[in-house]
Structure formats: C-alpha cells, structure tokens
Write a protein that holds these residues in place. Structure first.
Motif, PDB file in Angstrom:
ATOM      1  N   LEU A 108       3.689  10.381  -9.629  1.00  0.00           N
ATOM      2  CA  LEU A 108       3.035  10.703 -10.897  1.00  0.00           C
ATOM      3  C   LEU A 108       2.341  12.064 -10.841  1.00  0.00           C
ATOM      4  N   ILE A 109       1.628  12.310  -9.769  1.00  0.00           N
ATOM      5  CA  ILE A 109       0.914  13.590  -9.635  1.00  0.00           C
ATOM      6  C   ILE A 109       1.899  14.751  -9.602  1.00  0.00           C
ATOM      7  N   SER A 110       2.973  14.619  -8.836  1.00  0.00           N
ATOM      8  CA  SER A 110       3.946  15.720  -8.764  1.00  0.00           C
ATOM      9  C   SER A 110       4.638  15.927 -10.108  1.00  0.00           C
ATOM     10  N   GLY A 111       4.898  14.857 -10.843  1.00  0.00           N
ATOM     11  CA  GLY A 111       5.512  14.976 -12.165  1.00  0.00           C
ATOM     12  C   GLY A 111       4.592  15.669 -13.150  1.00  0.00           C
ATOM     13  N   MET A 131       0.810  -1.196   0.000  1.00  0.00           N
ATOM     14  CA  MET A 131       0.000   0.000   0.000  1.00  0.00           C
ATOM     15  C   MET A 131       0.854   1.262   0.000  1.00  0.00           C
ATOM     16  N   ASP A 132       1.932   1.269   0.803  1.00  0.00           N
ATOM     17  CA  ASP A 132       2.835   2.419   0.838  1.00  0.00           C
ATOM     18  C   ASP A 132       3.500   2.642  -0.522  1.00  0.00           C
ATOM     19  N   PHE A 133       3.811   1.532  -1.179  1.00  0.00           N
ATOM     20  CA  PHE A 133       4.427   1.611  -2.493  1.00  0.00           C
ATOM     21  C   PHE A 133       3.488   2.278  -3.492  1.00  0.00           C
ATOM     22  N   LEU A 134       2.203   1.971  -3.433  1.00  0.00           N
ATOM     23  CA  LEU A 134       1.190   2.545  -4.310  1.00  0.00           C
ATOM     24  C   LEU A 134       1.050   4.054  -4.072  1.00  0.00           C
ATOM     25  N   ILE A 135       1.094   4.470  -2.833  1.00  0.00           N
ATOM     26  CA  ILE A 135       1.008   5.894  -2.487  1.00  0.00           C
ATOM     27  C   ILE A 135       2.221   6.645  -3.044  1.00  0.00           C
ATOM     28  N   VAL A 136       3.389   6.052  -2.955  1.00  0.00           N
ATOM     29  CA  VAL A 136       4.607   6.673  -3.477  1.00  0.00           C
ATOM     30  C   VAL A 136       4.509   6.835  -4.994  1.00  0.00           C
ATOM     31  N   ILE A 137       4.035   5.816  -5.673  1.00  0.00           N
ATOM     32  CA  ILE A 137       3.927   5.867  -7.135  1.00  0.00           C
ATOM     33  C   ILE A 137       2.904   6.926  -7.552  1.00  0.00           C
TER      34      ILE A 137
END
Length: 133
Positions: A11-14, A1-7
């Motif tokens: 993406l949003i910040s990019g 779940m933490d990995f999904l939040i990081v991804i």
C-alpha cells in the motif's frame, strides 16, 4: 504477521508511486504549456501586431505566473508599449529581446549561439525572393 507487513508495504509503495507520478505529470504539463506559448510567440513574431502574437503576449501573465523575472519583463514591455516615446520602436525591440530571453531561461531552453538580432529577425515566407538566373 508477515502477511500484514507485505500488505502495508504494498500500500505504501503504491501510494508513493501515485504521488510521485502525479507530481511529475503536473511538472511536465506546466513545462508543456510554457513551451507551447513560447512557440506561439516565436512563431508569430513576424507580425507583432497580429492577433496570435497579441494573444500569446496576453497569456504570459497566466502561464508564467510563477516566474517573477518573466512577469517583470512583460510588465516592462507593457509599460513601454503604453507610453508615448520618440524612440518607442527601439525600446520595444529591446524589451521584447529581454522578454524572450527570460522566457527561454525559465524553461531552461536556449542556445548561446543565437544572438539578440536573431530573436527579432524572422523567416518570413510571405516575402518574395528574387533569384537572379
């Protein structure tokens, strides 16, 4: 779940970064176009009947299409230049001053020290200067 939040956050910040930099780039390019046109006008104002000055005047309606005041001033200059008036030259001078002021105001460029006569009087390197010795 933490990995999904990081991804997702990456993406949003990019995407936000790309959108913001694109908007800033477009704004900077518009200002650059406007500044180049203003430089061409001021640089060639010694020969208002010349090709370069006329080309710049004709380009105003495209480059400054988003400035109602500039469009209004260039239309007023065009109307005066097209009319037959006894004091046409004087009216054109005043219309040019109004146009120049509108242009520099649009790009937030200006110097309060420069008066109206500065906008019409030019440095002309074609003029011979006689220096008495």
């Amino acid at each position: 779940m933490d990995f999904l939040i990081v991804i997702i956050s990456s993406l949003i910040s990019g995407i936000l970064g790309v959108i913001i930099s694109t908007l800033y780039y477009k704004k900077a390019e518009r200002r650059k176009e406007k500044m180049n046109l203003i430089m061409q006008l001021f640089g060639n104002r010694y020969d208002i009947n010349g090709d370069r000055f006329s080309e710049a005047l004709n380009s105003i309606v495209i480059v400054f299409h988003d400035s109602d005041d500039v469009i209004k001033k260039v239309k007023a200059l065009h109307d005066i230049a097209s009319a037959n008036a006894s004091n046409k030259s004087e009216k054109i001078n005043y219309a040019l001053i109004d146009l120049f002021k509108a242009l520099v105001t649009d790009v937030k460029l200006g110097n309060k020290e420069l008066n109206d006569s500065f906008m019409l009087n030019v440095f002309n390197n074609k003029q011979k200067i006689n220096i008495k010795k």
